[in-house]
Design an enzyme around this catalytic site. Structure first.
Site, short mmCIF file in Angstrom:
data_model
loop_
_atom_site.label_atom_id
_atom_site.label_comp_id
_atom_site.label_asym_id
_atom_site.label_seq_id
_atom_site.Cartn_x
_atom_site.Cartn_y
_atom_site.Cartn_z
N ASP A 528 -13.09 -0.31 3.95
CA ASP A 528 -11.99 0.25 3.16
C ASP A 528 -10.70 -0.47 3.57
OD1 ASP A 528 -10.55 1.94 1.54
OD2 ASP A 528 -10.94 3.75 2.68
N GLU A 531 -7.17 -4.48 1.38
CA GLU A 531 -6.29 -5.21 0.43
C GLU A 531 -5.45 -6.27 1.12
OE1 GLU A 531 -6.57 -1.91 0.64
OE2 GLU A 531 -7.88 -1.64 -1.07
N ASP A 604 -9.17 5.49 -4.71
CA ASP A 604 -8.79 6.89 -4.56
C ASP A 604 -8.35 7.50 -5.89
OD1 ASP A 604 -9.40 6.38 -2.01
OD2 ASP A 604 -7.34 6.25 -1.29
#
Lengths: 963, 571
Positions: A528, A531, A604
């Site tokens: 996760d 980015e 999310d």
């Protein structure tokens, strides 16, 4: 206390208001995008606009391989600056157009393609370039007359098919590669006549193109962050038009419709261009062009005659305007902050061709572990090993299948990934073993931020190895994330790769480096925040002037960053065991190529009907872009969905290639067993349906892994000529199975309107009811009460399922199959079934079963049969490993020798059979009369149930139905 | 782990169907016989829906809608499979676990899988089970002994409470008598003063005073409410400040924290770390400035400080306004209008008239005797004379009566308070008594009374959790900081389908309405406990945000081995 609670409500309000758009830049807040859009506006206003870029005709050099040529390009604005053009035609007809500044002050980032491409593409040796006075052209090949033409002045690249423009680069003259320059000393102000200081301007001859002022060429400040931009302006603007294609798809990830709405032109749907800049957007909008977690810069254009595409291999911040000058044409304008021009033109002409061509470039999706297609149960967080055990127990008590239990960040002590919080997880290995005792797996999160404490071995080793990301001043970059003060591994640094692999070893290695001995090979990984998400960084990410391995700035590589992380984790899991097991790695951030390393999800999302609906479109867009193994969090990450919404979300989620339920730490628990009736049974039925259909999903994944075709497909892919359905994105097909589903995503719905394309009949999956086809397609209203899912089988399809509920998918291995044979108007049908061990890579060595299933009318007999597909399709049986031979009774096939077909249901027979035989053996059967497939009418179809017809799925068989 | 390999080796042809009664529980065995004999016997699905071939029973293909034709293969979903488990206890497993390759513990004879897959472990599992049962019995035996001591305690409590209630009843009777007596006295004295007072109370000054009083009282109420709210808000913000996850990087939260630090003059808690020390200095400066500014305002002349308000306002509000009214009159002197004097008798309340008249007569005759006034029998004239000369005396009389009434009232009030206290204490004892054997409180046998306000603790690292049974549950930070209420006892496990007073009913205790979570619900606790020889907390988990699950043990839950568990397994 009322006052206090209303105050709390106020405090909670911002969460309700969702996304904080101010955390992210818009086009107008970035100089390079402002410049790009201003350029486009000037061009639009100027009828005499002409691109300043031209090919120096005399410089054209055709390579000895004939397939490529190189030429000099110059800009009339800056005659002293040199550019080089390089055009190549690949074996499959893809045309690669590359342009870079030559001998510039610095080097533009040119490595994006090297990370995205699965291998260096083979060039087509049969290409012949013809150099003319005004252009250079070559026939690309294929059945049609496909030609690539590079015009010299101005520079323009056009792909023609049968004389029609398919793809045009720089057709509108918006190409602009800002060359490297030195920062001018500020001009000395002079005293004007009235005593004020003025800067005396000389007229700027380039103003018509570049504008009058140097808008944000150098240092840029946004909110509290300053980007030093030491390289100055280096943006790239390029227009790519599809003059004969009215729909464009792709460029995920955006929460929007599949056929991309316009961002420019009159009455554009959006004002902001689509943006590609991988971002952790808190509570993102369900309808927006904002960038999200991942980027795949591939764009397809489609009309009833052809599908074409482009892959723009760029990894810097990119804005894309989309406009339709009219309903039959599309225009796009790409503005990137840095990088070379490196565009791959995909000539199509069919959707299948496009996916093959794109797959040839960036690789097909990896064939996932079979268990990873089951149901994934996640929550932030299962708080202890006891909690995990009790969740498993509850699933088993309710007999709801589940394959994987997930642990979010709270398993890790102080969010130091790999390090269990022993207060709550005192026995991680025993816990994992308790889960795998039911043939299940665990997925545990490992994020890329490393807590900066030397007592954390992973951080300590990363420091010692010097593989951490650096600031612009070449110091260790420190940012803030879950673990507090953190550092980030620079996965661009090859030194990090072996070290990262070592971390996942479950036994202590001899070199004394950290190994995750507190885990087992049943633990798979969730990546996760890659980015990367950095809480105190600009746009919740890394400063653009940070330095990566090789001296590249973060701005150059940002969109690739996330892919390298999940790639390395995937390699690490693969290297964990010998022989290797198929890794499962879920990533949030991705780029073209990420599909080779696992699954993604849409991040999310919110527990709202809008997010449920847009999630489907986003997953479809991802499937088109090559990344089929994707899904959205069932139930929505944020919020507490009511039971109806949750039930509908499960019904939608089971048709997602990746099927996971997840929830935020602030939400109420919502595991399916907690629901009241009837919701609990509805959800249980939905999950069981997913498991029944795993043979369909796995077969579709095999196809995706070898052909690049998406696992779930929108209408235009399956019915490329059916113009009325080009924009439909709320119903879709599963692989090549012939299954069409329309998930219900509206509150209180009791019926659904479904578009049924083509002239073959459609059968309701559950009731078998026939909806006759219509040559132009038809829309039918079907009942869709809460327990009902609009799911249809297209006439002419054979669906293989396994109908016995089990606790987890590996336990279904020896269960018998059921075949649904949905006859078409000609009383025939076909399907496929692919099976392998689901966990190893032995399929690459021919250890699998791949069979055709066929129903064919021969006189008054309908022959049902199955034969091996691998022997006749050796080259395409397995991805990336062309088989030279295949043995239908390979070792794997032997292990499932006893797996039979327990029932065949034939729908739409024209009449009652006189007998049903397999060889000489009479089979038991029941026939219920009804509408025939050829009848062209709606109603209950005829149904033939054949009991225990086939004793071994892995062998050839034939059944005759005499009418 | 998963014996596929065995299974693969043991593969048998599909149609080698298992025994027809495989997986059938003993009570249904008689139903698994063919309907007809002969070459092709048949059988009827148990729901009567369909007649099938006898050979189709247990042939691994589901024919019957009710799934009854496949008791032993798992071919029909959602049916049950019976394992005989000879040597141990027979058990059902769901059909989903039949022939799935896994050996079920509850099917120790291995009959749920094809022959050769699962060994018969009934001896081993049976022995372990027996040993476990023995240990459990032992635990229960020991625990139930303690439990019976709890019951004895409850009975003692009953005796004690009953005695307390009886004594209280006596006490109350006495106090009631005293109240009655005083009431009578007050009524008599007050009847003298009431009318006079009522008249005076019409005074605008008095009315305004009352208004001020009410206004002040309202203000005080609101002020207290606000103080309380500010405290709650302060607590919330303190929790936010110390507990918020800076990782969320939510600027609204950050601003709230910084704003609170500024207002409360708190040092800046470490968040994003950037320029932290510098900011801290700035904040401290700002904070101290703010405090000084505040003091300057408070020093304004004549105004009360917060401390003074706190200390003196209740006293001020408790002033006896009636006395004040009278004192006020005394203070400003007698009324000067003649009319009052002429109408003195009218002025005097009716109830006081007889006393006044006799007093007046005595006084007049006394004055006459002294020659102070000329003889006249005219009462009014005498009154006038009296009024003129002795008005002060008369008024003093009235004061005397009124003040006397006021004193009696005070005595009565006190007596009534004592009575109320005694009554309250009695009803409290009565309530305790009524809860003692109430299944919704301390259990039918009173077995939980002993635990009333017994506090159990569990240290979980960062926090120590405490539950005072039937009282309050708390979270106490181990490194200092304020305690949080996790809720007060609300009820047992009172969900539908669970009988009040059943062992299941007592297996869970709910504590609700704890301190509200920031951006979340009120904190709550479910205590899940079982029989054990000690009263103890075993684990604490926050399964959902601010919803805690405690597990624990108590002897109060140990039923004697021969009572509950009724269905003692025949081993």
């Amino acid at each position: 206390m009322r006052a206090v609670s209303s105050l709390l409500l106020l405090v909670a309000l911002p969460a309700v208001l969702a996304v904080k758009t101010e955390d992210f830049k818009t086009c107008s807040q970035q100089a390079f995008c402002r410049r790009g859009r201003a350029l486009s506006e000037r061009a639009e206003k100027d009828p005499l606009w002409k691109s300043p870029y031209s090919v120096v005709a005399s410089s054209v050099v055709i390579d000895s391989d004939h397939a490529s040529f190189a030429a000099a390009v110059k800009s009339s604005l800056y005659p002293e600056i040199k550019f080089g053009l390089d055009v190549k035609v690949h074996e499959d007809g893809v045309v690669r157009v590359k342009m870079d500044e030559v001998d510039g002050l610095r080097k533009r980032y040119d490595e994006a393609a090297s990370w995205a491409l699965v291998k260096e593409p083979k060039i087509n040796p049969n290409i012949k370039w013809t150099v003319g006075k005004q252009d250079i052209r070559a026939s690309v090949g294929g059945a049609d007359d496909v030609e690539i033409v590079v015009a010299f002045e101005p520079l323009k690249v056009t792909l023609f098919r049968n004389g029609k423009e398919q793809v045009v680069l720089n057709g509108l003259g918006l190409l602009h590669m800002e060359h490297f320059r030195t920062k001018d000393a500020p001009k000395e102000p002079e005293v004007g006549e009235d005593g004020t200081q003025v800067v005396l301007e000389t007229p700027n001859p380039r103003a018509w193109f570049e504008g009058d002022e140097e808008d944000g060429y150098w240092e840029e400040t946004w909110r509290s962050w300053t980007d030093s931009k030491p390289k100055g302006p280096e943006s790239l603007s390029l227009d790519i038009s599809f003059p004969n294609h009215g729909h464009v798809y792709g460029i995920p990830q955006h929460a929007t419709r599949l056929s991309l709405p316009t961002t420019a032109g009159e009455n554009s749907y959006y004002d902001e261009p689509y943006r590609l800049w991988n971002s952790d957007v808190f509570e993102y909008l369900a309808d927006s062009t904002m960038s999200l977690y991942g980027s795949i810069p591939v764009l397809y254009a489609h009309n009833a005659e052809s599908t074409v595409g482009i892959f723009n291999a760029i990894s810097s911040d990119t804005y894309i305007d989309v406009a339709h000058p009219d309903t039959k044409s599309s225009f796009t304008h790409w503005v990137s902050e840095s990088g070379i021009l490196d565009v791959f033109i995909l000539p199509g002409p069919t959707p299948a061709d496009i996916f093959k061509q794109f797959g040839n470039l960036v690789g097909n999706p990896a064939l996932p572990a079979h268990w990873s297609l089951g149901y994934h149960q996640c929550r932030w967080n299962y708080v202890s090993s006891e909690d995990v055990r009790s969740v498993q127990k509850r699933f088993d008590e309710e007999d709801i299948p589940v394959d994987v239990f997930w642990l979010d960040i709270e398993y890790a002590e102080d969010h130091k990934y790999f390090i269990w919080d022993k207060k709550t997880f005192p026995d991680p290995v025993e816990m994992t073993n308790d889960v795998s005792a039911n043939a299940r797996k665990m997925v545990v999160i490992v994020d890329p931020h490393l807590k900066r404490v030397t007592s954390y071995p992973v951080y300590k080793e990363a420091v010692e190895l010097d593989v951490l990301s650096k600031t612009k001043d070449n110091n260790e970059y420190e940012g803030w994330c879950w673990s507090g003060s953190s550092a980030w591994v620079d996965f661009f640094n090859p030194k990090s790769w072996d070290w990262w692999k070592g971390l996942f070893k479950t036994t202590q290695s001899k070199n004394g480096k950290y190994a995750w001995t507190d885990s087992t090979s049943d633990v798979h990984i969730w990546n996760d925040m890659n980015e990367p998400s950095i809480f105190n960084g600009p746009e919740i990410s890394m400063p653009r002037d940070n330095i990566h391995y090789g001296g590249w700035e973060h701005r150059d590589v940002h969109n690739i960053n996330g892919m390298l992380f999940s790639n390395q984790t995937w390699q690490a899991l693969k290297a964990r065991t010998d022989p290797p097991q198929r890794p499962f790695v879920l990533t949030r951030s991705f780029y073209a190529g990420s599909q080779r390393f696992g699954a993604m999800w849409t991040g999310d999302n919110l527990g709202t009907w809008e997010h449920m609906a847009v999630g489907i479109k986003m997953v479809l867009a991802n499937n088109l872009a090559g990344f089929s193994f994707s899904g959205s969090d069932v139930g929505g990450f944020f919020g507490n969905p009511d039971p109806e919404m949750l039930a509908r979300w499960y019904q939608a989620g089971i048709f997602s290639p990746f099927f996971r339920a997840h929830a935020h730490i602030d939400t109420k628990r919502r595991e399916p067993y907690l629901l009241d009736e009837p919701y609990k049974s509805i959800v249980k039925d939905a999950i069981r349906l997913r498991y029944n259909m795993l043979p369909v999903w796995y077969t579709a994944f095999r196809e995706a892994s070898t052909t690049g075709l998406p696992v779930i497909r929108p209408h235009f892919v399956v019915f490329p000529q059916d113009e009325s359905a080009f924009a439909i994105d709320d119903q879709f097909f599963i692989g090549s199975s012939g299954l069409l589903v329309k998930p219900v995503t509206e509150k209180g719905a009791t019926k659904a309107s479904v578009y049924l394309p083509g002239n073959q009949p459609w059968y309701d999956y559950f009731t078998h009811r026939i909806h006759a086809g219509a040559s132009k397609g038809r829309t039918v209203d079907v009942v869709a009460e809460l327990h009902q899912i609009p799911l249809f089988i297209r006439g002419g399809s054979i669906i293989a399922t396994k109908e016995r509920p089990r606790r987890s998918s590996p336990l279904m291995k020896f269960d018998p199959y059921t075949l649904r044979v949905a006859l078409d108007q000609d009383q025939s049908a076909q399907g496929e079934l692919y099976v392998d061990d689901g966990v190893t890579f032995s399929h690459e060595k021919g250890q699998f079963v791949w069979r055709s299933l066929k129903a064919q009318k021969q006189g008054e007999t309908i022959k049902l049969s199955s034969h091996d597909l691998a022997s006749t399709n050796l080259a395409v049986a397995v991805d990336g490993a062309a088989l030279t031979k295949y043995n239908p009774s390979n070792n794997f096939a032997k292990t499932i020798e006893s797996v039979r077909i327990e029932e065949i249901v034939i729908l739409g027979l024209a009449s009652k059979p006189s007998r049903v035989i397999a060889g000489k053996e009479q089979l038991e059967w029941d026939f219920y009369p009804g509408v025939a497939a050829s009848a062209k009418e709606d109603g209950a179809p005829s149904q033939l149930f054949i009991k225990n017809p086939v004793s071994s799925i892995s062998q050839d068989w034939e059944i005759s139905i005499d009418l | 782990m998963i014996p596929w390999i065995f299974l693969a080796l043991a593969v048998s042809p599909v149609f080698s169907a298992v025994d027809k009664t495989h997986g059938v529980p003993p009570d249904l065995l008689p139903k698994y016989t063919p309907l007809t004999s002969g070459a092709s016997p048949t059988w009827k699905c148990l729901d009567g829906s369909k007649e099938i071939k006898w050979s189709a029973v247990n042939d691994d293909y589901c024919d019957c809608a009710d799934g009854s034709d496949e008791p032993g293969t798992g071919a029909c979903p959602d049916t049950r499979f019976y394992c005989k488990n000879e040597g141990h206890i027979g058990a059902f497993i769901p059909s989903s676990r039949v022939n799935d390759g896994l050996c079920e513990t509850s099917c120790c004879d291995g009959s749920d899988e094809k022959p050769g897959v699962c060994p018969n472990k009934c001896k081993e599992i049976g022995d372990a089970y027996k040993a476990k049962m023995v240990a459990e019995q032992k635990l229960r035996k020991t625990g139930s002994k303690i439990r019976s001591s709890y019951i004895t305690f409850a009975h003692k409590e009953k005796t004690r409470l009953e005695a307390e209630i009886a004594a209280a009843a006596l006490d109350i009777a006495i106090k009631q008598e005293e109240v009655d007596h005083l009431k009578d006295l007050v009524e008599r004295t007050e009847s003298l003063s009431t009318a006079a007072l009522e008249q005076k109370k019409q005074s605008p000054l008095y009315q305004t005073l009352l208004k001020h009083h009410h206004a002040l009282e309202s203000l005080q109420r609101e002020y207290k409410k606000h103080l309380e709210r500010e405290k709650t808000l302060g607590d919330i913000l303190d929790t936010l400040r110390t507990g918020y996850n800076p990782n969320y990087q939510d600027m609204a939260v950050l601003n709230a924290v910084r704003g609170w630090e500024y207002i409360a003059g708190l040092p800046h808690i470490n968040d994003v770390g950037k320029d932290q020390e510098e900011e801290e200095d700035n904040l401290e400066e700002l904070g101290s400035d703010d405090v000084e500014g505040g003091e300057a305002v408070e020093n304004e002349e004549g105004l009360w400080t917060a401390e003074e308000l706190d200390r003196d306002l209740p006293g001020l509000l408790a002033s006896n306004y009636e006395s004040l009214l009278l004192e006020h009159e005394k203070h400003v002197g007698a009324p000067t209008t003649e009319s009052l004097l002429f109408d003195l008798s009218a002025y005097i309340p009716d109830a006081l008239l007889p006393q006044y008249e006799s007093f007046r007569d005595n006084l007049v005759s006394w004055l006459r005797t002294l020659g102070v006034i000329k003889g006249s029998s005219d009462g009014d004239a005498a009154g006038r004379v009296l009024s003129r000369t002795c008005k002060h005396v008369v008024l003093m009389f009235i004061f005397a009566v009124v003040l006397d009434a006021s004193r009696s009232r005070q005595a009565l009030d006190e007596a009534e308070r004592n009575l109320a206290t005694a009554t309250k204490e009695k009803s409290k004892s009565e309530e305790s008594l009524s809860r003692l054997f109430n299944p919704e409180w301390f259990g039918r046998e009173g077995e939980f009374k002993k635990l009333d306000n017994t506090c159990l603790e569990k240290n979980m690292g960062d926090y120590t959790y405490e539950v005072c049974l039937f009282g309050e549950a708390k979270q106490k930070p181990n490194n200092g900081g304020s305690h949080f209420s996790l809720g007060r006892f609300a009820h047992w496990n009172n969900v539908d389908g669970i009988d009040v007073g059943s062992p299941e009913y007592y297996s869970k205790m709910f504590y609700t309405r704890g301190t509200r979570c920031w951006n979340g619900p009120d904190r709550t606790v479910v205590l899940v406990w079982t029989c054990g020889t000690e009263n103890a907390l075993i684990s604490v988990q926050e399964l959902e945000k601010c919803e805690y699950q405690f597990t624990g043990t108590s002897p109060a839950l140990c039923l004697p081995p021969d009572v509950e568990g009724g269905k003692r397994d025949e081993l």
